[in-house]
Design a protein around this motif. Structure first.
Motif, PDB file in Angstrom:
ATOM      1  N   HIS B  30       0.812  -1.217   0.000  1.00  0.00           N
ATOM      2  CA  HIS B  30       0.000   0.000   0.000  1.00  0.00           C
ATOM      3  C   HIS B  30       0.838   1.256   0.000  1.00  0.00           C
ATOM      4  O   HIS B  30       1.309   1.680   1.051  1.00  0.00           O
ATOM      5  CB  HIS B  30      -0.942  -0.002   1.200  1.00  0.00           C
ATOM      6  CG  HIS B  30      -1.967  -1.060   1.083  1.00  0.00           C
ATOM      7  ND1 HIS B  30      -2.916  -1.055   0.082  1.00  0.00           N
ATOM      8  CD2 HIS B  30      -2.174  -2.182   1.782  1.00  0.00           C
ATOM      9  CE1 HIS B  30      -3.668  -2.116   0.197  1.00  0.00           C
ATOM     10  NE2 HIS B  30      -3.234  -2.831   1.200  1.00  0.00           N
ATOM     11  N   PRO B  31       1.009   1.845  -1.188  1.00  0.00           N
ATOM     12  CA  PRO B  31       1.809   3.063  -1.274  1.00  0.00           C
ATOM     13  C   PRO B  31       1.387   4.109  -0.242  1.00  0.00           C
ATOM     14  O   PRO B  31       2.221   4.818   0.315  1.00  0.00           O
ATOM     15  CB  PRO B  31       1.520   3.580  -2.684  1.00  0.00           C
ATOM     16  CG  PRO B  31       0.912   2.455  -3.440  1.00  0.00           C
ATOM     17  CD  PRO B  31       0.410   1.456  -2.465  1.00  0.00           C
ATOM     18  N   ILE B  32       0.084   4.149   0.062  1.00  0.00           N
ATOM     19  CA  ILE B  32      -0.404   5.152   1.004  1.00  0.00           C
ATOM     20  C   ILE B  32       0.250   4.963   2.376  1.00  0.00           C
ATOM     21  O   ILE B  32       0.418   5.898   3.142  1.00  0.00           O
ATOM     22  CB  ILE B  32      -1.957   5.086   1.123  1.00  0.00           C
ATOM     23  CG1 ILE B  32      -2.535   6.422   1.592  1.00  0.00           C
ATOM     24  CG2 ILE B  32      -2.410   3.981   2.027  1.00  0.00           C
ATOM     25  CD1 ILE B  32      -4.087   6.430   1.617  1.00  0.00           C
ATOM     26  N   LEU B  33       0.623   3.713   2.688  1.00  0.00           N
ATOM     27  CA  LEU B  33       1.278   3.440   3.966  1.00  0.00           C
ATOM     28  C   LEU B  33       2.790   3.336   3.827  1.00  0.00           C
ATOM     29  O   LEU B  33       3.487   3.171   4.816  1.00  0.00           O
ATOM     30  CB  LEU B  33       0.735   2.143   4.576  1.00  0.00           C
ATOM     31  CG  LEU B  33      -0.735   2.143   4.993  1.00  0.00           C
ATOM     32  CD1 LEU B  33      -1.088   0.813   5.631  1.00  0.00           C
ATOM     33  CD2 LEU B  33      -1.022   3.280   5.964  1.00  0.00           C
TER      34      LEU B  33
END
Lengths: 324, 324
Positions: B30-33
């Motif tokens: 997850h790029p967001i994480l």
């Protein structure tokens, strides 16, 4: 129209017990959480998820009474669901849910994060103490799917390239996983065969999908009053659901409005009007109906006739009737 | 003075692998994480908790290599610990931790709540898939104790009637429970006897208490630079620790300052000065030393001599040396 709670007649007593237990479990030990517990487990909720677990438990235990493990499973299901709502409302900065103020809005983010963590922690502990590794795995899957769903929803905001398959996957993570895995877990606790457990999973999965799809239609067709939140609020926040995705196939001009994130005056209203001109909502109704029927097919393979199995059947039908 | 990481020599390779795995597990999917994962599992951390689990694993598996379960347990321990820090920082509105900006300060509350939930969810899932119900129970205890500890700390702010027993209980919930239960879980995975498991628990519990007590002394004696947060910040937020509770026995005038919540100009500084005039800090040092010695006694009953068991012994000693 029958109310959903009248469907829960075979488990009315079980649900009353569950509500008292949940308030006690969360609120009594910690005054700081007492108000939040009263608020969360008080009069408002429909207890849809624990009702389904209890009905599935009774439907698979036809000749015997429920065990304390079945009841605990229903409580765990409601605790996990509630914990995820409390944190969702922090993440989405929501102020109301079903016309009721959210925990973060009433008590602040601090108490909301704590209350959600406490509910997750309590449910993990009760889960471990069901002494059934298979059930632990099924419910840990749910907790993971919730987190995955929240993240995917965040990643796919305003993404007009989302497919219906992506949408169904997202809906599984955020809604259907809990119903699928908890209904299956009820079967595991009743000691039914692995095959029946898989049919129960199929029922819960398709019921959950139908439920989420109907919710997503209502976001366009119901009034804000009925929804308990502003109509069109999913679209506004960039959460693209089936009616939008189908409408995009007919109206390419919708794409620009969405990618512009409705920053211009009246753009959200124009987008909603455009969507309503298309077959999007009709096609979404068919999608909901398909999953509701599939749920009943799985159910018929899993359980014999009984008041509880009939209630589960009626529930699949009731979900669609919310639309009319 | 030896650095703590040099004590981890017997598990250096294991820890390198663990760091890479954690970044991969959390960030890659997850790029967001991704940024949060890099931040959380990057160069800064001492990896104290997984190091202890790995050392206890090696100390109980003297003649054999670690299993993938032991490694996974160490990862789970660090994930749970990190998740709790991330949510603590949201709850306490902290902007820095160990001189590094917190996730909520860098990415906002939204990502911080999500990241913490994702870490808890991942750890629950990995835990269930260790396929060992006893280990699931031990770690679910830890997750529950964290939530309990946060709530108790909230309830007992500025409470001058807190006893040393209450303080130790609070310290167990927030720090020692993880070390006690995860070291015991390492023993369970190694297949040592229940008696040895209990001794391992005793080691972890007392090591954790000593560690927390020393931390609470440093809040008064170390510089803000060393602490990575303002000195006296626990006292300021109403978290009353052993030095304060002992000092209250000698200086009743401290009570008013605390109950006034340091709202007056210079009151926090006066309180700190008063505490330093008492035997509070010396008595707290003795308390830390007592628990450190107890940890070694339990350890000696649990494991034979080996580089890993020697490292665990040295660690109990190292914790006290942080004071000088």
């Amino acid at each position: 129209m029958t109310s959903v709670t009248s469907l829960f007649a075979p488990v009315d007593d079980d649900l009353r017990l569950l509500t008292d237990n949940l308030k006690e479990l969360v609120g009594a030990r910690h005054p700081i959480l007492g108000a939040a517990a009263e608020h969360l487990f008080g009069a408002g909720g429909k207890r849809l998820r624990p009702a389904i677990v209890l009905l599935a438990s009774r439907a698979t235990m036809v000749e015997q009474d429920l065990t304390s493990y079945h009841r605990r499973l229903a409580e765990i299901t409601e605790m996990i669901h509630t914990a995820s709502l409390v944190h969702d409302d922090v993440v989405d900065e929501s102020e109301t849910r079903r016309n009721v103020e959210t925990v973060n809005s009433l008590f602040g983010n601090r108490i909301a994060v704590l209350a959600g963590d406490f509910l997750f922690a309590q449910s993990s502990w009760y889960l471990a103490n069901l002494d059934n590794l298979a059930v632990v795995k099924l419910l840990s899957e749910v907790i993971r799917d919730f987190a995955e769903g929240e993240i995917r929803q965040g990643l796919s905001q305003f993404d007009v390239d989302l497919s219906i398959t992506d949408y169904l996957e997202k809906s599984y993570y955020k809604t259907a996983s809990l119903m699928a895995n908890s209904v299956k877990a009820a079967g595991v606790l009743s000691g039914v065969s692995p095959e029946v457990c898989d049919h129960l999973y199929g029922y819960g999965r398709n019921l959950g999908l139908a439920f989420q799809i109907v919710d997503d239609i209502l976001d366009f067709t119901a009034t804000s009053e009925v929804l308990g939140k502003p109509a069109g609020s999913d679209l506004k926040s960039g959460n693209l659901t089936a009616p939008v995705l189908y409408a995009l196939e007919e109206k390419p001009e919708l794409k620009d409005l969405i990618e512009n994130e409705f920053t211009g005056e009246g753009e959200l209203e124009s987008a909603i009007a455009l969507i309503k001109e298309t077959k999007g909502i009709d096609r979404t109704r068919e999608l909901a109906s398909y999953h509701s029927q599939l749920a009943v097919e799985y159910l018929d393979k899993a359980v014999k006739d009984s008041p509880s199995s009939q209630a589960l059947r009626d529930l699949a039908d009731y979900i669609l009737r919310r639309l009319y």
